[in-house]
Write an enzyme that holds these catalytic residues in place. Structure first.
Site, PDB file in Angstrom:
ATOM      1  N   LYS A   1     -28.211 -19.502 -16.109  1.00 46.91           N
ATOM      2  CA  LYS A   1     -28.442 -18.856 -17.413  1.00 46.91           C
ATOM      3  C   LYS A   1     -28.158 -19.847 -18.537  1.00 46.91           C
ATOM      4  O   LYS A   1     -27.149 -20.573 -18.472  1.00 46.91           O
ATOM      5  CB  LYS A   1     -27.503 -17.656 -17.584  1.00 46.91           C
ATOM      6  CG  LYS A   1     -27.708 -16.590 -16.518  1.00 46.91           C
ATOM      7  CD  LYS A   1     -26.682 -15.463 -16.617  1.00 46.91           C
ATOM      8  CE  LYS A   1     -26.939 -14.458 -15.496  1.00 46.91           C
ATOM      9  NZ  LYS A   1     -25.941 -13.399 -15.410  1.00 46.91           N
TER      10      LYS A   1
ATOM     11  N   LYS B   1     -33.116 -19.043  -5.308  1.00 43.88           N
ATOM     12  CA  LYS B   1     -32.982 -18.295  -4.048  1.00 43.88           C
ATOM     13  C   LYS B   1     -32.633 -19.233  -2.900  1.00 43.88           C
ATOM     14  O   LYS B   1     -33.283 -20.272  -2.724  1.00 43.88           O
ATOM     15  CB  LYS B   1     -34.305 -17.592  -3.727  1.00 43.88           C
ATOM     16  CG  LYS B   1     -34.760 -16.610  -4.800  1.00 43.88           C
ATOM     17  CD  LYS B   1     -34.063 -15.284  -4.672  1.00 43.88           C
ATOM     18  CE  LYS B   1     -34.767 -14.440  -3.634  1.00 43.88           C
ATOM     19  NZ  LYS B   1     -34.303 -13.057  -3.682  1.00 43.88           N
TER      20      LYS B   1
ATOM     21  N   LYS C   1     -25.624 -15.166  -7.116  1.00 41.53           N
ATOM     22  CA  LYS C   1     -26.525 -14.018  -7.200  1.00 41.53           C
ATOM     23  C   LYS C   1     -26.074 -13.050  -6.112  1.00 41.53           C
ATOM     24  O   LYS C   1     -26.266 -13.303  -4.919  1.00 41.53           O
ATOM     25  CB  LYS C   1     -27.973 -14.465  -6.984  1.00 41.53           C
ATOM     26  CG  LYS C   1     -28.968 -13.339  -7.138  1.00 41.53           C
ATOM     27  CD  LYS C   1     -30.398 -13.863  -7.123  1.00 41.53           C
ATOM     28  CE  LYS C   1     -31.397 -12.764  -7.414  1.00 41.53           C
ATOM     29  NZ  LYS C   1     -31.388 -11.678  -6.441  1.00 41.53           N
TER      30      LYS C   1
ATOM     31  N   GLU D   1     -23.813 -18.980 -11.717  1.00 41.35           N
ATOM     32  CA  GLU D   1     -22.916 -18.083 -10.968  1.00 41.35           C
ATOM     33  C   GLU D   1     -23.666 -17.546  -9.752  1.00 41.35           C
ATOM     34  O   GLU D   1     -24.898 -17.668  -9.680  1.00 41.35           O
ATOM     35  CB  GLU D   1     -22.478 -16.920 -11.879  1.00 41.35           C
ATOM     36  CG  GLU D   1     -23.622 -15.988 -12.216  1.00 41.35           C
ATOM     37  CD  GLU D   1     -23.468 -15.244 -13.540  1.00 41.35           C
ATOM     38  OE1 GLU D   1     -22.806 -15.761 -14.449  1.00 41.35           O
ATOM     39  OE2 GLU D   1     -24.056 -14.154 -13.633  1.00 41.35           O
TER      40      GLU D   1
ATOM     41  N   SER E   1     -35.775  -8.027 -14.440  1.00 42.85           N
ATOM     42  CA  SER E   1     -35.445  -8.797 -13.246  1.00 42.85           C
ATOM     43  C   SER E   1     -35.635 -10.278 -13.574  1.00 42.85           C
ATOM     44  O   SER E   1     -36.041 -10.623 -14.686  1.00 42.85           O
ATOM     45  CB  SER E   1     -36.300  -8.366 -12.061  1.00 42.85           C
ATOM     46  OG  SER E   1     -37.629  -8.616 -12.357  1.00 42.85           O
ATOM     47  N   LEU E   2     -35.318 -11.119 -12.623  1.00 40.00           N
ATOM     48  CA  LEU E   2     -35.341 -12.561 -12.887  1.00 40.00           C
ATOM     49  C   LEU E   2     -36.503 -13.227 -12.179  1.00 40.00           C
ATOM     50  O   LEU E   2     -36.908 -12.809 -11.098  1.00 40.00           O
ATOM     51  CB  LEU E   2     -34.041 -13.194 -12.376  1.00 40.00           C
ATOM     52  CG  LEU E   2     -32.747 -12.764 -13.047  1.00 40.00           C
ATOM     53  CD1 LEU E   2     -31.558 -13.341 -12.291  1.00 40.00           C
ATOM     54  CD2 LEU E   2     -32.727 -13.231 -14.492  1.00 40.00           C
TER      55      LEU E   2
ATOM     56  N   TYR F   1       2.220   1.896  -3.410  1.00 44.81           N
ATOM     57  CA  TYR F   1       1.156   2.434  -4.264  1.00 44.81           C
ATOM     58  C   TYR F   1       0.972   3.931  -3.966  1.00 44.81           C
ATOM     59  O   TYR F   1       0.911   4.755  -4.876  1.00 44.81           O
ATOM     60  CB  TYR F   1      -0.170   1.672  -4.040  1.00 44.81           C
ATOM     61  CG  TYR F   1      -1.292   2.196  -4.907  1.00 44.81           C
ATOM     62  CD1 TYR F   1      -1.497   1.693  -6.191  1.00 44.81           C
ATOM     63  CD2 TYR F   1      -2.119   3.235  -4.462  1.00 44.81           C
ATOM     64  CE1 TYR F   1      -2.494   2.198  -7.012  1.00 44.81           C
ATOM     65  CE2 TYR F   1      -3.123   3.756  -5.278  1.00 44.81           C
ATOM     66  CZ  TYR F   1      -3.308   3.227  -6.544  1.00 44.81           C
ATOM     67  OH  TYR F   1      -4.290   3.750  -7.354  1.00 44.81           O
ATOM     68  N   ASP F   2       0.916   4.262  -2.682  1.00 45.96           N
ATOM     69  CA  ASP F   2       0.714   5.670  -2.288  1.00 45.96           C
ATOM     70  C   ASP F   2       1.842   6.559  -2.807  1.00 45.96           C
ATOM     71  O   ASP F   2       1.613   7.675  -3.257  1.00 45.96           O
ATOM     72  CB  ASP F   2       0.653   5.803  -0.762  1.00 45.96           C
ATOM     73  CG  ASP F   2      -0.666   5.267  -0.234  1.00 45.96           C
ATOM     74  OD1 ASP F   2      -1.592   5.064  -1.050  1.00 45.96           O
ATOM     75  OD2 ASP F   2      -0.758   5.036   0.983  1.00 45.96           O
TER      76      ASP F   2
ATOM     77  N   ASP G   1       0.835  -1.205   0.000  1.00 47.25           N
ATOM     78  CA  ASP G   1       0.000   0.000   0.000  1.00 47.25           C
ATOM     79  C   ASP G   1       0.872   1.257   0.000  1.00 47.25           C
ATOM     80  O   ASP G   1       0.582   2.243  -0.659  1.00 47.25           O
ATOM     81  CB  ASP G   1      -0.900   0.037   1.246  1.00 47.25           C
ATOM     82  CG  ASP G   1      -1.967  -1.050   1.198  1.00 47.25           C
ATOM     83  OD1 ASP G   1      -1.989  -1.812   0.204  1.00 47.25           O
ATOM     84  OD2 ASP G   1      -2.757  -1.135   2.154  1.00 47.25           O
TER      85      ASP G   1
HETATM   86  S1  IVH Z   1     -28.666 -11.497 -14.525  1.00 47.22           S
HETATM   87  C1  IVH Z   1     -31.327 -10.222 -17.940  1.00 47.22           C
HETATM   88  N1  IVH Z   1     -26.854 -12.274 -12.791  1.00 47.22           N
HETATM   89  O1  IVH Z   1     -30.623 -10.014  -9.278  1.00 47.22           O
HETATM   90  C2  IVH Z   1     -30.248 -10.445 -16.948  1.00 47.22           C
HETATM   91  N2  IVH Z   1     -28.559 -10.783 -12.024  1.00 47.22           N
HETATM   92  O2  IVH Z   1     -33.686 -10.535  -9.351  1.00 47.22           O
HETATM   93  C3  IVH Z   1     -30.682 -10.136 -15.587  1.00 47.22           C
HETATM   94  N3  IVH Z   1     -28.311 -10.127  -9.668  1.00 47.22           N
HETATM   95  O3  IVH Z   1     -31.840  -7.584 -11.471  1.00 47.22           O
HETATM   96  C4  IVH Z   1     -29.715 -10.141 -14.518  1.00 47.22           C
HETATM   97  N4  IVH Z   1     -26.488 -11.290  -9.250  1.00 47.22           N
HETATM   98  O4  IVH Z   1     -29.781  -7.000  -9.944  1.00 47.22           O
HETATM   99  C5  IVH Z   1     -27.976 -11.524 -12.986  1.00 47.22           C
HETATM  100  N5  IVH Z   1     -25.176 -13.021 -11.383  1.00 47.22           N
HETATM  101  C6  IVH Z   1     -26.261 -12.285 -11.573  1.00 47.22           C
HETATM  102  C7  IVH Z   1     -26.836 -11.516 -10.544  1.00 47.22           C
HETATM  103  C8  IVH Z   1     -27.991 -10.775 -10.816  1.00 47.22           C
HETATM  104  C9  IVH Z   1     -27.390 -10.439  -8.746  1.00 47.22           C
HETATM  105  C10 IVH Z   1     -29.475  -9.238  -9.410  1.00 47.22           C
HETATM  106  C11 IVH Z   1     -29.734  -8.260 -10.522  1.00 47.22           C
HETATM  107  C12 IVH Z   1     -31.091  -8.640 -11.040  1.00 47.22           C
HETATM  108  C13 IVH Z   1     -31.698  -9.313  -9.873  1.00 47.22           C
HETATM  109  C14 IVH Z   1     -32.778 -10.266 -10.337  1.00 47.22           C
END
Ligand code: IVH
Length: 361
Positions: free
Chosen positions: A325, A349, A145, A143, A112-113, A66-67, A63
């Protein structure tokens, strides 16, 4: 972005800069001697060390070192303001107090998902996806969330030009100055090397558990109430009026989606989601490139989700589930979306944590 050769060159330059700027018997070198190309070299050196420290978590210098380099760059730039570039590491710290956040449209709406909660829900999702794929071989990329606040970044001609909150999904608030405080987010990235002129990137701003605890500790010491959880802390931080306060919160970000690309060739430089995560990583973004895993069947996906859920407490940041996905972008297009959610992705979830209440008698 950084090849073994370029890393070698940057480390050599680092060594030279550290020697040049250490106080030797002859004292500090005269800052007036430096040329524009020296400033560019020092900017590149600092940008590289930001990437190593904030994105890769593998610092190569201390650090203090870097500084030392940062202060030298700031001092030379102060003598030559005409050499200061908007993406210089010194240009994160903003002074525009009392920012007014204006609302601007996203290039592509932020969706949203849909949610799933158990193996049956995921099996159901898989069945529908396979129906939509009409026999074409399909893989899933899975991956974490991230539990934070979603944002959208736009880079034009390699420069970060805009950062927006989610807002209502169609338009969000412009918070670019605050986002520039987050050192893991590149102020510029070499997209033009791929023929990309404009790109919109989606991700989540998070606060590590450690940064959250440290911040709450500070609040308590000041006699203020601590914040409830890292997600609220991240969301609140993005809308703070003073960018300096944002910098103090040590926010971080993960970027997991490319929502729009405009390129000279008219073609995408990637054809799977996993490749998009790799591309983001190569461009200097913290994407879940190492965390993600690709599966040919839903059984593998289900097992991976369960494995991650069992380990969630060992992670340095909060996640509230996994995101599954469809990996091939052509198949994503074919599956399309409902009015709210893409049909090619679903959130898995995790079970809500039991709130532990200590009863005092
Ligand atoms: S994909 C169309 N990937 O969760 C693609 N979302 O309830 C949509 N989120 O709105 C998003 N980690 O804010 C995606 N690895 C991840 C995520 C992620 C968190 C959030 C994001 C989204 C919400 C969906």
């Amino acid at each position: 972005m950084y090849t073994p050769e370029s890393v070698q060159g940057l480390m050599l330059a680092t060594q030279e800069w550290l020697e040049k700027t250490s106080e030797g018997p002859s004292g500090q070198p005269s800052l007036g001697e430096f040329l524009e190309k020296d400033v560019e070299s020092l900017q590149a050196v600092l940008r590289f060390h930001e990437f190593r420290y904030y994105v890769e978590n593998q610092a190569l210098i201390s650090d203090g070192q870097y500084d030392q380099l940062y202060k030298t760059l700031a001092a030379i730039e102060a003598l030559h303001p005409q050499w200061v570039r908007a993406d210089s590491p010194t240009q994160r710290v903003g002074s525009s107090l009392n920012q007014n956040f204006t609302t601007l449209p996203h290039l592509v709406p932020m969706l949203s998902l849909d949610n799933s909660y158990n193996a049956d829900d995921l099996t159901d999702f898989d069945r529908k996806a396979r129906e939509g794929a009409k026999g074409e071989i399909l893989a899933y990329c899975v991956e974490p969330k991230f539990d934070g606040a979603s944002i959208s970044l736009v880079y034009e001609n390699d420069q970060l030009v805009r950062a927006l909150t989610r807002g209502d999904g169609v338009a969000g608030e412009e918070i670019t100055q605050n986002i520039r405080q987050i050192r893991s987010i590149p102020l510029s990235a070499p997209f033009s090397s791929l023929g990309i002129e404009q790109i919109e990137i989606r991700g989540e701003i998070i606060l590590s558990k450690q940064a959250f605890d440290a911040y709450n500790q500070k609040l308590i010491e000041k006699g203020e109430s601590p914040l409830a959880n890292p997600r609220n802390a991240a969301a609140g931080s993005l809308r703070m009026k003073d960018p300096k306060e944002v910098a103090e919160r040590n926010l971080d970000g993960f970027f997991y989606h490319i929502s729009h690309v405009q390129s000279t060739s008219g073609q995408l430089a990637f054809d799977t989601h996993a490749a998009a995560l790799d591309l983001l990583w190569k461009m200097g973004f913290r994407s879940p490139q190492k965390e993600k895993k690709v599966f040919a069947d839903i059984e593998g996906v289900i097992a991976f989700c369960a494995q991650y859920e069992a380990q969630r407490d060992d992670l340095p940041y909060e996640i509230d589930g996994m995101v599954v996905k469809v990996n091939q972008l052509a198949l994503q297009d074919r599956l399309g979306m409902t009015s709210h959610h893409p049909r090619w992705a679903i959130a898995f979830k995790f079970k809500a944590r039991q709130a532990t209440t200590v009863l005092r008698q």
